[in-house]
Design a protein around this motif. Structure first.
Motif, PDB file in Angstrom:
ATOM      1  N   SER A 184       0.829  -1.216   0.000  1.00  0.00           N
ATOM      2  CA  SER A 184       0.000   0.000   0.000  1.00  0.00           C
ATOM      3  C   SER A 184       0.859   1.260   0.000  1.00  0.00           C
ATOM      4  O   SER A 184       0.570   2.215  -0.734  1.00  0.00           O
ATOM      5  N   SER A 185       1.912   1.270   0.810  1.00  0.00           N
ATOM      6  CA  SER A 185       2.779   2.458   0.854  1.00  0.00           C
ATOM      7  C   SER A 185       3.516   2.641  -0.465  1.00  0.00           C
ATOM      8  O   SER A 185       3.711   3.773  -0.926  1.00  0.00           O
ATOM      9  N   ALA A 186       3.901   1.529  -1.094  1.00  0.00           N
ATOM     10  CA  ALA A 186       4.582   1.625  -2.389  1.00  0.00           C
ATOM     11  C   ALA A 186       3.628   2.123  -3.474  1.00  0.00           C
ATOM     12  O   ALA A 186       3.994   2.986  -4.285  1.00  0.00           O
ATOM     13  N   VAL A 187       2.417   1.602  -3.491  1.00  0.00           N
ATOM     14  CA  VAL A 187       1.423   2.037  -4.486  1.00  0.00           C
ATOM     15  C   VAL A 187       1.094   3.514  -4.285  1.00  0.00           C
ATOM     16  O   VAL A 187       0.984   4.281  -5.260  1.00  0.00           O
ATOM     17  N   ALA A 188       0.945   3.934  -3.029  1.00  0.00           N
ATOM     18  CA  ALA A 188       0.659   5.347  -2.753  1.00  0.00           C
ATOM     19  C   ALA A 188       1.796   6.241  -3.228  1.00  0.00           C
ATOM     20  O   ALA A 188       1.567   7.302  -3.806  1.00  0.00           O
ATOM     21  N   THR A 189       3.036   5.805  -2.995  1.00  0.00           N
ATOM     22  CA  THR A 189       4.195   6.588  -3.441  1.00  0.00           C
ATOM     23  C   THR A 189       4.218   6.712  -4.953  1.00  0.00           C
ATOM     24  O   THR A 189       4.467   7.797  -5.502  1.00  0.00           O
ATOM     25  N   PHE A 227      10.225   0.626  -9.731  1.00  0.00           N
ATOM     26  CA  PHE A 227       9.825   0.741  -8.332  1.00  0.00           C
ATOM     27  C   PHE A 227       9.330  -0.592  -7.775  1.00  0.00           C
ATOM     28  O   PHE A 227       9.572  -0.923  -6.616  1.00  0.00           O
ATOM     29  N   PHE A 228       8.633  -1.355  -8.617  1.00  0.00           N
ATOM     30  CA  PHE A 228       8.115  -2.657  -8.198  1.00  0.00           C
ATOM     31  C   PHE A 228       8.911  -3.782  -8.857  1.00  0.00           C
ATOM     32  O   PHE A 228       8.350  -4.754  -9.367  1.00  0.00           O
ATOM     33  N   SER A 229      10.215  -3.638  -8.843  1.00  0.00           N
ATOM     34  CA  SER A 229      11.094  -4.620  -9.474  1.00  0.00           C
ATOM     35  C   SER A 229      10.863  -6.018  -8.906  1.00  0.00           C
ATOM     36  O   SER A 229      10.773  -6.208  -7.685  1.00  0.00           O
ATOM     37  N   ASN A 282       7.789  -9.254   2.017  1.00  0.00           N
ATOM     38  CA  ASN A 282       7.421 -10.013   3.219  1.00  0.00           C
ATOM     39  C   ASN A 282       8.162  -9.531   4.460  1.00  0.00           C
ATOM     40  O   ASN A 282       7.985 -10.093   5.541  1.00  0.00           O
ATOM     41  N   TRP A 283       8.971  -8.507   4.332  1.00  0.00           N
ATOM     42  CA  TRP A 283       9.852  -8.062   5.400  1.00  0.00           C
ATOM     43  C   TRP A 283       9.280  -6.797   6.012  1.00  0.00           C
ATOM     44  O   TRP A 283       9.049  -5.800   5.319  1.00  0.00           O
ATOM     45  N   GLN A 284       9.029  -6.806   7.340  1.00  0.00           N
ATOM     46  CA  GLN A 284       8.382  -5.654   7.967  1.00  0.00           C
ATOM     47  C   GLN A 284       9.240  -4.399   7.875  1.00  0.00           C
ATOM     48  O   GLN A 284       8.717  -3.288   7.835  1.00  0.00           O
ATOM     49  N   ASN A 285      10.568  -4.541   7.829  1.00  0.00           N
ATOM     50  CA  ASN A 285      11.423  -3.349   7.728  1.00  0.00           C
ATOM     51  C   ASN A 285      11.259  -2.634   6.396  1.00  0.00           C
ATOM     52  O   ASN A 285      11.654  -1.472   6.264  1.00  0.00           O
ATOM     53  N   GLN A 286      10.695  -3.317   5.399  1.00  0.00           N
ATOM     54  CA  GLN A 286      10.444  -2.666   4.113  1.00  0.00           C
ATOM     55  C   GLN A 286       9.489  -1.491   4.291  1.00  0.00           C
ATOM     56  O   GLN A 286       9.645  -0.448   3.660  1.00  0.00           O
ATOM     57  N   PHE A 287       8.507  -1.655   5.161  1.00  0.00           N
ATOM     58  CA  PHE A 287       7.546  -0.584   5.430  1.00  0.00           C
ATOM     59  C   PHE A 287       8.257   0.634   6.006  1.00  0.00           C
ATOM     60  O   PHE A 287       7.978   1.779   5.618  1.00  0.00           O
ATOM     61  N   ILE A 288       9.195   0.398   6.924  1.00  0.00           N
ATOM     62  CA  ILE A 288       9.950   1.488   7.532  1.00  0.00           C
ATOM     63  C   ILE A 288      10.761   2.235   6.477  1.00  0.00           C
ATOM     64  O   ILE A 288      10.898   3.463   6.539  1.00  0.00           O
ATOM     65  N   MET A 289      11.288   1.503   5.495  1.00  0.00           N
ATOM     66  CA  MET A 289      12.128   2.131   4.475  1.00  0.00           C
ATOM     67  C   MET A 289      11.315   2.762   3.346  1.00  0.00           C
ATOM     68  O   MET A 289      11.788   3.669   2.671  1.00  0.00           O
ATOM     69  N   LEU A 290      10.073   2.294   3.149  1.00  0.00           N
ATOM     70  CA  LEU A 290       9.238   2.854   2.091  1.00  0.00           C
ATOM     71  C   LEU A 290       8.562   4.156   2.516  1.00  0.00           C
ATOM     72  O   LEU A 290       8.319   5.032   1.673  1.00  0.00           O
ATOM     73  N   LEU A 291       8.254   4.285   3.789  1.00  0.00           N
ATOM     74  CA  LEU A 291       7.518   5.466   4.238  1.00  0.00           C
ATOM     75  C   LEU A 291       8.234   6.793   3.953  1.00  0.00           C
ATOM     76  O   LEU A 291       7.576   7.762   3.559  1.00  0.00           O
TER      77      LEU A 291
END
Length: 201
Positions: free
Chosen positions: A57-62, A93-95, A103-112
């Protein structure tokens, strides 16, 4: 890394304070914003698949906000050219090479921070009056700061636009932005400790 989930569990069980949970250091970052979002989400459900939804969701929003900026800064661009740019951007962006990271929760931290960077520029290019526009820019910078360490640089990368303003108005706008940056960075570096892996040999 499961450290974030341990922090959430400890806070939910009453073993830590809200301030410690939000602002305690994670490597060189203080990811208070994603921690707050994850706490609110996992207060409703402990299902870890929700984190994948947050990542996507954060990636799509970006991506969506970036295309809005592209359209706003290139008013004469045809729909075909815009679609081509969208396809090219999203293929990068969606490579597929990054599929495991979803699947990695830290991805959310880095995408925000990317999302707040895009939102900051969208606000900066808006038709709002200078002070409300500057306030939104500074808010996006503050949120990015407390997501991931690279968010700190957003204060320099998204400075409120001051075209057409008198000198006094420019100074006021930039001073408020600089003041907000100083406050955020002061909070960020209170009690900061260099991570062990960053210590000079």
């Amino acid at each position: 890394s499961w450290n974030l989930y341990y922090r959430i569990a400890n806070f939910m069980n009453g073993d830590s304070t809200l301030a410690w949970y939000l602002f305690s250091q994670q490597n060189e970052a203080r990811p208070a914003v994603p921690r707050l979002i994850l706490f609110l989400v996992h207060s409703v459900s402990r299902d870890l698949k929700i984190d994948v939804v947050l990542n996507v969701s954060s990636a799509v929003a970006t991506a969506g906000v970036t295309l809005l900026i592209l359209r706003k800064t290139n008013a004469g661009m045809s729909r075909l050219a815009l679609m081509g740019a969208a396809v090219f951007f999203n293929l990068n962006f969606f490579s597929l090479a990054q599929w495991q990271n979803w699947n990695w929760q830290n991805q959310f931290i880095m995408l925000l921070p990317n999302l707040f960077f895009a939102l900051g520029w969208l606000a900066n290019l808006s038709s709002l009056r200078p002070l409300p526009r500057g306030a939104l820019v500074s808010l996006c910078c503050a949120l990015a700061t407390f997501c991931f360490a690279n968010g700190i640089f957003q204060w320099l990368l998204v400075v409120p636009i001051a075209f057409g303003l008198r000198l006094k108005e420019r100074i006021t706008l930039w001073s408020l932005h600089a003041g907000a940056a100083i406050i955020c960075l002061t909070v960020y570096f209170i009690g900061y400790q260099t991570p062990p892996s960053q210590n000079p040999s």
